[in-house]
Design a protein around this motif. Structure first.
Motif, PDB file in Angstrom:
ATOM      1  N   GLN A  25       2.916   4.713 -12.944  1.00 52.82           N
ATOM      2  CA  GLN A  25       2.590   5.927 -11.974  1.00 52.82           C
ATOM      3  C   GLN A  25       1.120   5.970 -11.958  1.00 52.82           C
ATOM      4  O   GLN A  25       0.482   5.723 -13.157  1.00 52.82           O
ATOM      5  N   ILE A  26       0.500   6.136 -10.853  1.00 57.54           N
ATOM      6  CA  ILE A  26      -0.878   6.511 -10.702  1.00 57.54           C
ATOM      7  C   ILE A  26      -1.182   7.971 -11.115  1.00 57.54           C
ATOM      8  O   ILE A  26      -0.797   8.682 -10.064  1.00 57.54           O
TER       9      ILE A  26
ATOM     10  N   PHE B 239       0.857  -1.258   0.232  1.00 55.33           N
ATOM     11  CA  PHE B 239      -0.006   0.007   0.060  1.00 55.33           C
ATOM     12  C   PHE B 239       0.911   1.335   0.032  1.00 55.33           C
ATOM     13  O   PHE B 239       0.630   2.292  -0.643  1.00 55.33           O
ATOM     14  N   ALA B 240       1.872   1.286   0.797  1.00 59.72           N
ATOM     15  CA  ALA B 240       2.697   2.482   0.746  1.00 59.72           C
ATOM     16  C   ALA B 240       3.444   2.599  -0.660  1.00 59.72           C
ATOM     17  O   ALA B 240       3.669   3.635  -1.101  1.00 59.72           O
ATOM     18  N   ASP B 241       3.561   1.476  -1.482  1.00 57.31           N
ATOM     19  CA  ASP B 241       4.174   1.555  -2.687  1.00 57.31           C
ATOM     20  C   ASP B 241       3.310   2.298  -3.770  1.00 57.31           C
ATOM     21  O   ASP B 241       3.671   2.822  -4.636  1.00 57.31           O
ATOM     22  N   LEU B 242       1.963   2.195  -3.340  1.00 57.43           N
ATOM     23  CA  LEU B 242       0.952   2.534  -4.302  1.00 57.43           C
ATOM     24  C   LEU B 242       0.856   4.207  -4.205  1.00 57.43           C
ATOM     25  O   LEU B 242       0.875   5.022  -5.118  1.00 57.43           O
ATOM     26  N   GLN B 243       1.223   4.835  -3.046  1.00 54.66           N
ATOM     27  CA  GLN B 243       1.620   6.132  -2.828  1.00 54.66           C
ATOM     28  C   GLN B 243       2.665   6.743  -3.528  1.00 54.66           C
ATOM     29  O   GLN B 243       2.646   7.818  -4.207  1.00 54.66           O
ATOM     30  N   ARG B 244       3.662   6.016  -3.455  1.00 52.59           N
ATOM     31  CA  ARG B 244       5.004   6.039  -4.294  1.00 52.59           C
ATOM     32  C   ARG B 244       4.763   6.318  -5.812  1.00 52.59           C
ATOM     33  O   ARG B 244       5.357   7.225  -6.196  1.00 52.59           O
ATOM     34  N   ARG B 245       3.855   5.375  -6.309  1.00 48.82           N
ATOM     35  CA  ARG B 245       3.682   5.386  -7.518  1.00 48.82           C
ATOM     36  C   ARG B 245       2.727   6.637  -8.022  1.00 48.82           C
ATOM     37  O   ARG B 245       2.925   7.028  -9.167  1.00 48.82           O
ATOM     38  N   TYR B 246       2.103   7.089  -7.143  1.00 45.94           N
ATOM     39  CA  TYR B 246       1.436   8.434  -7.274  1.00 45.94           C
ATOM     40  C   TYR B 246       2.310   9.715  -7.446  1.00 45.94           C
ATOM     41  O   TYR B 246       1.900  10.283  -8.154  1.00 45.94           O
ATOM     42  N   ARG B 247       3.437   9.512  -6.790  1.00 42.40           N
ATOM     43  CA  ARG B 247       4.050  10.743  -6.484  1.00 42.40           C
ATOM     44  C   ARG B 247       5.134  10.655  -7.798  1.00 42.40           C
ATOM     45  O   ARG B 247       5.725  11.571  -8.273  1.00 42.40           O
TER      46      ARG B 247
ATOM     47  N   ILE C  47      -4.055   9.407  -2.459  1.00 47.57           N
ATOM     48  CA  ILE C  47      -3.872   9.205  -4.032  1.00 47.57           C
ATOM     49  C   ILE C  47      -4.986   9.851  -4.505  1.00 47.57           C
ATOM     50  O   ILE C  47      -6.297   9.367  -4.513  1.00 47.57           O
ATOM     51  N   GLU C  48      -5.010  10.824  -5.370  1.00 49.83           N
ATOM     52  CA  GLU C  48      -6.184  11.422  -6.005  1.00 49.83           C
ATOM     53  C   GLU C  48      -6.480  10.973  -7.188  1.00 49.83           C
ATOM     54  O   GLU C  48      -5.831  11.104  -8.409  1.00 49.83           O
TER      55      GLU C  48
END
Length: 995
Positions: free
Chosen positions: A807-808, A792-800, A858-859
């Motif tokens: 990238q999200i 889940f933390a990696d999801l946030q890194r993918r967003y940024r 994550i927007e």
């Protein structure tokens, strides 16, 4: 109101153990040698009987025959092959009414090769090919998958061989299963999950080990799932394999261990999930009795066909034998067709009217290939009705790329029908009648489905084809559903035909813009040339004609190249006014000349009027995008709405937004699209006023030439040109599926795997998403607390991180699926990781703090599916306390924009079952994404309620409410219904595109 009256035409007690009449309805013999034989037979959906085998004529030729099922009239007989032995072993019918044949041939090379043919309904070869090089390579069996691809199986170089190909004969994959000890292939079937079952006999090992029966199960990609050997220490051999109505397997074969005679017939029933044997039953007499094939009748019993030498004491030659067998393996009846002439039944089917038909060979009159039909053992149930019966149906689809039948093309129409009456319907068929009488469409008038049990759904596929089509039109067809030839439902449908228009080129749009601020500045003319036809345009050109005094800068002939149907191509023309031209406007003639010489003209009006500011004291400077930093003629955007900002410097202090005008490709957008324009009050410095201007502009796909103009007291102040190349970006889909294994939950890992697999093909030109990124966590190692939190933390890194391919972005979609145990802890909801039994305190994941808080940052559009609100496990159930669900519901509602569906209500359990191999919630979700037609007390329903080929979040939830409840009610006798949180932000979002 509809009223039904049900009557039995024949009030005669019917016993399932009744045997067919010894006298057949009809029979036929083909050939003049006893090595002739028919090996496999099917009933085409129009009722014709198609069979394949071999015909002896010097060498052996592949044989294909077609019969009228009712009269036994031979409609077609074709042979195929070369000078050597060529034998056909199996066949299937394609949805468009053709046939795929499989066998082996020695005419293509020195050794036998696998042999595939596609033939039409007249037996004419469409294509054929040999497959496999090396030793003796033979295809014995053939099945069709749901997507109309085929798998042929046989033996290649002494190993089990599986070969997947499409209807055009193109290979998809070719596999030899080296870990399967099978030396022959005798039967193959595919179930509704595209799982493949193959039976044959094991390879002998030395002199001591005899042949045994072997069955192997693979998935649709040929991946080995299980393989088991069946039989005693003596000799057994498999001959055929079927899948029963309850999903089990039945293998028919022969054994010397039966205890009746020398060789006995043998039936083995097998659990298809595990391969475990359920029962085994031999049949026989004093002498040899050999089975070749088995069917399950519509009534649920079995019929075995083969041959016997036990029919008469001292019999020299065999008779064919049919044996009726009960559901538990008990023998019910037997008959011995033939005349003691080495008669043998090779393969059997039950026809739509419940009659029996088998093929084989015989030596009667020294002839060979043999086909025999017996009447139904069941008297027809005739039903009369006042009004229509309750037959539900889905949309009538023509399976072509554009929904039209074009000249000299072939396809099929498809729809589902469901019996919603309280009783079974016998001998159901569908009749098609051309009400338009266009005679441009050929079609199968009758399609036979056999019995339709109450609540049962069957797909109707009707082949259609066309020759030359005179016009593009809607062809109306009457569709009747019948039971035992009695009409029970009538409706009207349309098949669209298209007479493709030739390529037709026109100038759809034109834009004119000045390249400078004087009347002698060049004018740029952009033409959009559109092909309004249905065929590709190639070889055309545009010719430019200008009057005296107007110079065309560049070539006066511009090639068009290739333009696809209903596509556009942009051309740019530059002209310049010369000093001798006195007018303030002109007309430029543009002439399109297509490949056939046809000319289409359009006149373009060009103005040379200009407005110039008084001096260089005033200007407009783009600040976003910033023309001081970048080349504003090379800007790209993947969003339709583009924000611009500019600074206006002028001596005038009273400008208003109404003084501004934006031009895009020479035109001013509609005022409705300019309502975000803002002009900030000016600041004054050194006698100059500076304004900040902002606007959001609607872009067109391709190049957008943008200028800003302000009307001042000194004239029109114009900016430099900004060129924005707009290429629309489709969103990406990101899926995270977590199935946490626990000792008391059997199918959480299946839940995650199956959920994730559904989204793997959701990207592409005809799909919503550009790319799909799927991540699944389901092993014990992957689903400990630390790896889950890290994911889940990696999801946030993918967003940024803009440098990551995955990238999200803000317009992407993120779907999270969780199946596990859950626990309420002081008002918080905790998900239990896989190591919870070792570390009860440390191995709990805080749903709010460690999952939702991360997702909140994550927007993008977010959807969460939770089957994890379980505090323990009951028998077949996943327990949930009211406190657990209340905590979960409270947390979900605290996050606006989060779209969540949980598996059940506050006071309900969430169930799983061996029948589903999933939780009910996941099983129903998979059915929704496969758009399976389901029924309940109120009728039939699909997830795609409006038949627009995609499923929204709300459609999915409405489907799950019905289907989960129905599954659990039918299997467990309990109640379970999913719940959605109150945030409605994503209800109409198309979460899944159907195939």
């Amino acid at each position: 109101m509809k009223r039904l009256l049900i009557t039995l035409a024949t009030i005669i007690p019917f016993f399932l153990s009744a045997q067919p009449n010894q006298t057949p309805l009809w029979a036929d013999i083909i050939g003049t040698h006893n090595s002739n034989a028919l090996t496999k037979v099917i009933e085409a959906t129009n009722g014709h009987i198609a069979a394949v085998g071999e015909l002896h004529s010097g060498g052996k030729e592949g044989l294909f025959v077609l019969y009228d099922y009712s009269t036994g009239t031979q409609l077609e007989k074709k042979t195929y092959g070369g000078k050597k032995d060529d034998i056909l072993q199996s066949l299937v019918q394609t949805a468009d009414g053709h046939f795929i044949l499989a066998g082996y041939s020695a005419s293509f090379q020195s050794k036998a090769a696998g042999w595939l043919l596609k033939v039409d309904e007249k037996g004419k070869v469409i294509w054929q090919q040999d497959v496999g090089k090396g030793l003796e390579n033979r295809f014995h069996e053939l099945v069709m998958l749901k997507d109309q691809t085929m798998i042929a199986s046989g033996i290649k170089d002494g190993r089990l061989w599986m070969y997947k190909f499409d209807a055009d004969g193109k290979m998809i994959w070719d596999k030899t299963l080296v870990n399967v000890p099978m030396g022959t292939v005798q039967g193959m079937q595919v179930n509704d999950k595209d799982e493949i079952f193959v039976t044959g006999n094991t390879v002998k090992s030395g002199e001591t080990r005899k042949d045994n029966i072997y069955v192997v199960k693979t998935d649709g990609s040929g991946k080995h799932i299980w393989g088991h050997e069946y039989g005693d220490k003596g000799w057994e051999e498999a001959q055929d394999l079927i899948i029963t109505a309850d999903g089990s397997l039945v293998v028919v074969g022969n054994t010397i261990n039966g205890g009746f005679g020398k060789i006995d017939m043998l039936l083995i029933k097998i659990n298809a999930l595990t391969g475990s044997q359920q029962w085994i039953q031999p049949f026989g007499g004093r002498e040899d009795d050999l089975a070749s094939s088995v069917i399950e009748t519509f009534s649920g019993e079995f019929v075995v066909v083969g041959k016997t030498s036990s029919h008469a004491r001292g019999a020299k030659d065999s008779n064919a034998r049919l044996v009726g067998v009960g559901r538990g393996g008990d023998r019910l009846w037997e008959i011995n067709p033939g005349r003691d002439k080495n008669d043998e039944g090779r393969h059997m089917i039950q026809l739509h009217d419940e009659s029996l038909l088998f093929v084989g060979r015989t030596n009667q009159r020294e002839d060979g290939a043999w086909i025999v039909r017996y009447e139904s053992m069941k008297p027809p149930t005739l039903i009369s009705a006042k009004g229509e019966f309750n037959i539900a149906r889905t949309k009538f689809w023509l399976k072509t790329a554009d929904g039209y039948l074009q000249p000299n093309s072939r396809s099929y129409v498809s729809f589902n029908i469901t019996n919603q009456e309280a009783f079974d319907l016998d001998n159901v068929s569908v009749r098609l009648v051309d009400q338009s009488q266009s005679k441009e469409i050929s079609y199968w008038a009758n399609t036979y489905l056999g019995p339709l049990k109450r609540g049962e759904t069957k797909e109707v596929k009707i082949p259609v084809s066309s020759n030359q089509i005179a016009e593009t039109t809607d062809n109306r067809f009457g569709v009747s559903v019948l039971s035992n030839n009695q009409e029970i439902s009538v409706f009207t449908e349309v098949i669209k035909t298209k007479n493709p228009r030739p390529a037709t080129l026109v100038i759809a749009k034109d834009f004119v813009r000045p390249e400078g601020n004087t009347e002698f500045s060049p004018r740029s003319i952009t033409l959009e040339v559109e092909n309004k036809g249905d065929q590709v345009a190639n070889g055309g050109k545009v010719m430019i004609n200008a009057p005296e005094g107007i110079q065309v800068l560049g070539s006066r002939e511009l090639p068009l190249g290739e333009i696809l149907p209903r596509a556009l191509k942009r051309l740019n023309i530059r002209i310049q006014k010369k000093a001798q031209f006195e007018g303030s406007s002109t007309v430029i003639e543009c002439v399109i000349v297509d490949a056939l010489g046809k000319r289409t003209r359009k006149n373009i009006n060009v103005s040379f009027d200009v407005y110039v500011a008084a001096d260089g004291f005033e200007d407009i400077l783009f600040t976003a995008p910033n023309e001081a930093k970048i080349n504003i003629k090379r800007v790209t955007s993947d969003r339709a709405n583009f924000r611009i900002e500019a600074t206006i410097s002028t001596a005038q202090g009273n400008l208003s937004p109404q003084d501004a005008r934006v031009r895009i490709n020479g035109r001013t957008p509609d005022n409705s699209k300019m309502d975000e324009a803002q002009l900030q009050p000016p600041t004054q410095r050194s006698g100059k006023f500076r304004y900040a201007y902002e606007n959001v502009l609607p872009l067109e796909e391709g190049e957008n030439h943008i200028t800003i103009e302000f009307k001042t007291d000194n004239g029109i102040l114009q900016s430099r040109e900004l060129i924005v190349n707009y290429t629309p970006r489709k969103p990406n889909l990101h899926v995270l599926a977590i199935g946490i294994p626990h000792q008391d939950l059997k199918y959480t890992t299946n839940d995650a795997k199956d959920f994730a697999a559904m989204f793997a093909n959701q990207a592409g030109p005809d799909k919503t998403y550009e790319k799909v990124f799927v991540e699944s966590l389901f092993s014990a190692e992957q689903t400990r607390k630390t790896p889950i939190y890290a994911t889940f933390a990696d999801l946030q890194r993918r967003y940024r991180n803009e440098n990551r391919e995955d990238q999200i972005k803000e317009d992407d979609v993120l779907i999270v699926f969780i199946s596990s145990h859950g626990k309420e802890d002081n008002g918080s909801f905790k998900i239990l990781a896989s190591d919870y039994h070792l570390y009860p305190t440390a191995a709990m994941i805080d749903y709010q703090k460690e999952i939702l808080d991360i997702l909140e940052g994550i927007e993008c559009k977010k959807f969460v599916f939770i089957d994890a609100c379980h505090s323990g496990a009951a028998e077949g159930g996943r327990e949930s306390s009211i406190q657990v669900r209340r905590a979960l519901e409270k947390i979900n509602n605290a996050y606006p924009g989060l779209n969540v569906i949980t598996s059940s209500q506050q006071d309900q359990l969430s169930y799983e079952d061996d029948q589903w191999q999933n939780g009910a919630f996941t099983e129903a979700t998979l059915e929704a994404f496969n758009n399976i037609l389901c029924t309940d007390d109120s009728g039939s329903y699909l997830a795609d309620t409006d038949s627009n080929k995609y499923i929204t979040f709300d459609e999915l939830y409405d489907f799950l409410k019905k289907r989960v409840r129905g599954l659990v009610k039918a299997t467990k006798g309990k109640d379970q219904m999913p719940k959605k949180n109150e945030n409605e932000s994503g209800g109409d979002y198309p979460i899944f595109i159907l195939h």
